[in-house]
Design a protein around this motif. Sequence first.
Motif, short mmCIF file in Angstrom:
data_model
loop_
_atom_site.label_atom_id
_atom_site.label_comp_id
_atom_site.label_asym_id
_atom_site.label_seq_id
_atom_site.Cartn_x
_atom_site.Cartn_y
_atom_site.Cartn_z
N ALA A 143 0.84 -1.20 0.00
CA ALA A 143 0.00 0.00 0.00
C ALA A 143 0.88 1.26 0.00
CB ALA A 143 -0.90 -0.01 1.22
N PHE A 144 0.44 2.27 -0.73
CA PHE A 144 1.14 3.55 -0.74
C PHE A 144 0.58 4.42 0.39
CE2 PHE A 144 1.98 2.08 -5.02
CZ PHE A 144 3.31 2.42 -5.18
N ALA A 145 1.48 4.78 1.30
CA ALA A 145 1.03 5.55 2.46
C ALA A 145 0.88 7.03 2.15
CB ALA A 145 2.01 5.34 3.61
N SER A 146 1.72 7.51 1.20
CA SER A 146 1.66 8.95 0.90
C SER A 146 1.57 9.17 -0.60
CB SER A 146 2.91 9.65 1.45
OG SER A 146 4.05 9.05 0.91
N ALA A 147 1.07 10.38 -0.94
CA ALA A 147 0.83 10.69 -2.36
C ALA A 147 2.10 11.22 -3.01
CB ALA A 147 -0.30 11.72 -2.46
N THR A 148 3.06 10.33 -3.25
CA THR A 148 4.30 10.71 -3.92
C THR A 148 4.05 10.77 -5.43
OG1 THR A 148 4.92 8.40 -4.10
CG2 THR A 148 5.69 9.58 -2.14
N PRO A 149 4.94 11.45 -6.19
CA PRO A 149 4.78 11.43 -7.66
C PRO A 149 4.74 10.01 -8.22
CG PRO A 149 6.38 13.09 -7.01
CD PRO A 149 6.04 12.32 -5.76
N ALA A 150 5.55 9.12 -7.64
CA ALA A 150 5.55 7.72 -8.12
C ALA A 150 4.19 7.08 -7.89
CB ALA A 150 6.64 6.94 -7.38
N ALA A 151 3.61 7.33 -6.72
CA ALA A 151 2.29 6.75 -6.41
C ALA A 151 1.23 7.27 -7.38
CB ALA A 151 1.91 7.08 -4.98
N TRP A 152 1.31 8.55 -7.72
CA TRP A 152 0.34 9.12 -8.66
C TRP A 152 0.45 8.49 -10.04
CZ3 TRP A 152 -3.92 11.41 -7.55
CH2 TRP A 152 -4.03 12.17 -6.38
N LEU A 153 1.71 8.31 -10.49
CA LEU A 153 1.90 7.70 -11.81
C LEU A 153 1.35 6.28 -11.83
CD1 LEU A 153 5.50 8.93 -12.70
CD2 LEU A 153 3.42 9.40 -13.99
N ILE A 154 1.62 5.54 -10.75
CA ILE A 154 1.15 4.15 -10.68
C ILE A 154 -0.38 4.12 -10.63
CG2 ILE A 154 1.08 2.11 -9.17
CD1 ILE A 154 4.08 2.71 -8.56
N LEU A 155 -0.96 5.03 -9.84
CA LEU A 155 -2.43 5.09 -9.75
C LEU A 155 -3.04 5.41 -11.12
CD1 LEU A 155 -5.02 5.01 -8.06
CD2 LEU A 155 -4.68 7.42 -7.54
N LEU A 156 -2.42 6.34 -11.85
CA LEU A 156 -2.94 6.67 -13.19
C LEU A 156 -2.85 5.46 -14.13
CD1 LEU A 156 -1.67 10.30 -13.92
CD2 LEU A 156 -4.04 9.50 -13.83
N GLY A 157 -1.74 4.74 -14.03
CA GLY A 157 -1.60 3.51 -14.83
C GLY A 157 -2.70 2.51 -14.49
N PHE A 158 -2.99 2.36 -13.20
CA PHE A 158 -4.07 1.46 -12.77
C PHE A 158 -5.43 1.97 -13.26
CE2 PHE A 158 -1.65 -0.08 -8.70
CZ PHE A 158 -0.79 -0.80 -9.51
N PHE A 159 -5.61 3.29 -13.21
CA PHE A 159 -6.89 3.89 -13.62
C PHE A 159 -7.18 3.63 -15.11
CE2 PHE A 159 -8.02 7.43 -10.33
CZ PHE A 159 -8.46 6.44 -9.47
N VAL A 160 -6.12 3.60 -15.93
CA VAL A 160 -6.34 3.32 -17.36
C VAL A 160 -6.99 1.94 -17.50
CG1 VAL A 160 -5.21 2.88 -19.57
CG2 VAL A 160 -4.51 4.83 -18.19
N ASN A 161 -6.45 0.94 -16.82
CA ASN A 161 -7.03 -0.41 -16.93
C ASN A 161 -8.37 -0.54 -16.21
OD1 ASN A 161 -4.78 -1.17 -18.37
ND2 ASN A 161 -4.55 -3.12 -17.31
N ALA A 162 -8.57 0.28 -15.18
CA ALA A 162 -9.85 0.23 -14.47
C ALA A 162 -10.94 0.97 -15.25
CB ALA A 162 -9.71 0.83 -13.08
#
Lengths: 74, 562
Positions: free
Chosen positions: B178-197
């Motif tokens: 789990a990502f505890a904080s909203a780092t730039p890396a976490a945002w990029l990964i979340l966006l990548g996940f959002f594309v598939n979601a």
Amino acid sequence: MNRRTLWFVFAVLFVIAALLDGLLLTPHDLEEKPWLRIPGFFALFGLFGGMLFAVAVKQWLHHLVQRGEGYYDE
Amino acid sequence: MSSISQLPFPFIFIVGALLVALAPRRWQPVVFLLPPVLGLYLWATGRIGETLNAPFAGRVLTIQRYDALAEPFVFIFTLMLVIGGLYAFHVRDKGEKVASMLYGAGAIGTALAGDLLSLYLFWELMAWTSLYLIWAARTPASRNAGMRYIIVHLFGGSLLLAGIWLHYATTGSLAFTAFASATPAAWLILLGFFVNAAAVPLHAWLPDAYPRATITGTVFLGSFTTKAAVYVVARAFAGWEIVLWAGVIMALFGVAYATLENDMRRLLSYHIISQVGYMLAAIGIGTALAVNGAVAHAVANILYKGILLMGAGALIYATGFEKLTELGGLAGRMRGALILYMVGALSIAGFPLFSGYVSKALIVAAADAEHLATVALLLNFAAIGTFLSTGLKLPYYAWLAPRTQPYDSLHPAPATMYAAMALAGAVSVLFGVVPTSFFAILPFADVYPPYGYAKLASTLQLLLATAVAFGMMLPVMAPKPGFSLDFDWFYRGNVAAAFHRLINLVVGLFDRLDKTIEHVIAAVLAFAENPQYRSPTPALQTSLATIFLAFAVLAVALCIVI
């Protein structure tokens, strides 16, 4: 199924829905919210929500986003 | 058999794909079913290895982490390979079968990946193998839609990879937690996940591509990519508020577009977006009850969405028509398909005694428990639209409404298609009638008893009144031929054309600039030519021009400085 039969079925369903409301007048396990005090809230929500969907989406959104089938000419 | 638990679980399906490829043509459908049946046996007997590590480039990768959150996804992906394999039993396209099996391996591998690198590899395996299922329809439309599909998924994969690289560079860890904080890396990964979601506005690839795939391919497509994305978001971003609101927007957006649709598979594709919205909203709430709701809804959705897509597929197989305006009058001739379709339709609508009722009850109860009354109300509003379009509009106009022209011929759907729908329906009803069997596969102990009389009464009231609204608005609800513009307009429509024009304009400008410079140089060369020496070599001429230009630039610079 003709239109009159369909109307009859839906009228029966609506009466059942209204009767179900009696159950919600007794103490229940749902989270207490102001709108739950409105008699027949869920029936009204379903009825007007459904009509809103039909009007808002099928009439208004339709005009906004609907185009001809060959719009992208594939 | 114990040694098989030492093997990474997805490898069973990768080896299975190889066996399907090598099997004689007539045995392929049977061979296809063997790996998922073995997988279900290993799951039921608890023989899936919990943690499997592998050395890679001086690091240890956790290629398998089988825990409480991964288990329900591994179970349902494996079960869906059985159901989809049964549904596609009559298909003899070897490539499609191999791609389906590898696609399942990708989804299962994603659910089991304990590190970000393994996750990325299985993620990309899903993208490329699912592309084959779209292209396997072998039509110009499927080829173009597949191309757009893979471009969007490569974009999403690039975001994910960039996020992984940035995360590794800043933390030195590849562990998928789990990502505890909203780092730039976490945002990029979340966006990548959002594309598939298929989160709005990154969702347009889904209703664009899924209806273009083969009938059998759509069943696998509807089961794996978006639900694997739900799993990874649940693993890494539970409790993030943006996930909650992205989910609510998806639930409403998907259902609104679905109500407009005339193409059955496009209508159901928008409902995938809407239902994934419920899951993301629950993940965004983030409590144990909410995550249980998200997982339960993912499992239920794979079952009932599978039934709906299989039912629509059976109609397309039998009639050759996909649009509601071209269908109707089939209640007597395809009664079995209608009954099985309605199992899925009542489940997605959240009718009591079906799995969708139990999973939606968990999500709404989780929202209520966190006093998110607006969220609960909006999700209930989306439920009205869901029942209106999948439970009433689609079956009414596809089966019950009269058709003006008789069908030239009906191609009867194979019995295995019905068997697959019946199997999915049986599990869906089992989970709805016996919720404890459903709760047993959920990751947390927190559950909500769905059959309190008030919950039952309110749900029935809502759905029955929706049915009445449908009856009253029947003329308005009638499907119309047409095509709904969506966010893919930005890369398919006038904006894309305007972008191309802009590119052409810029290229044209540079072309003219290039020609102007050529003329200037030619003029300078002519000026620099020694009138006493008529035949200098071109190299000498160029050198002279360069020296002259250098002096000219120097002179201008000096003028500016002074």
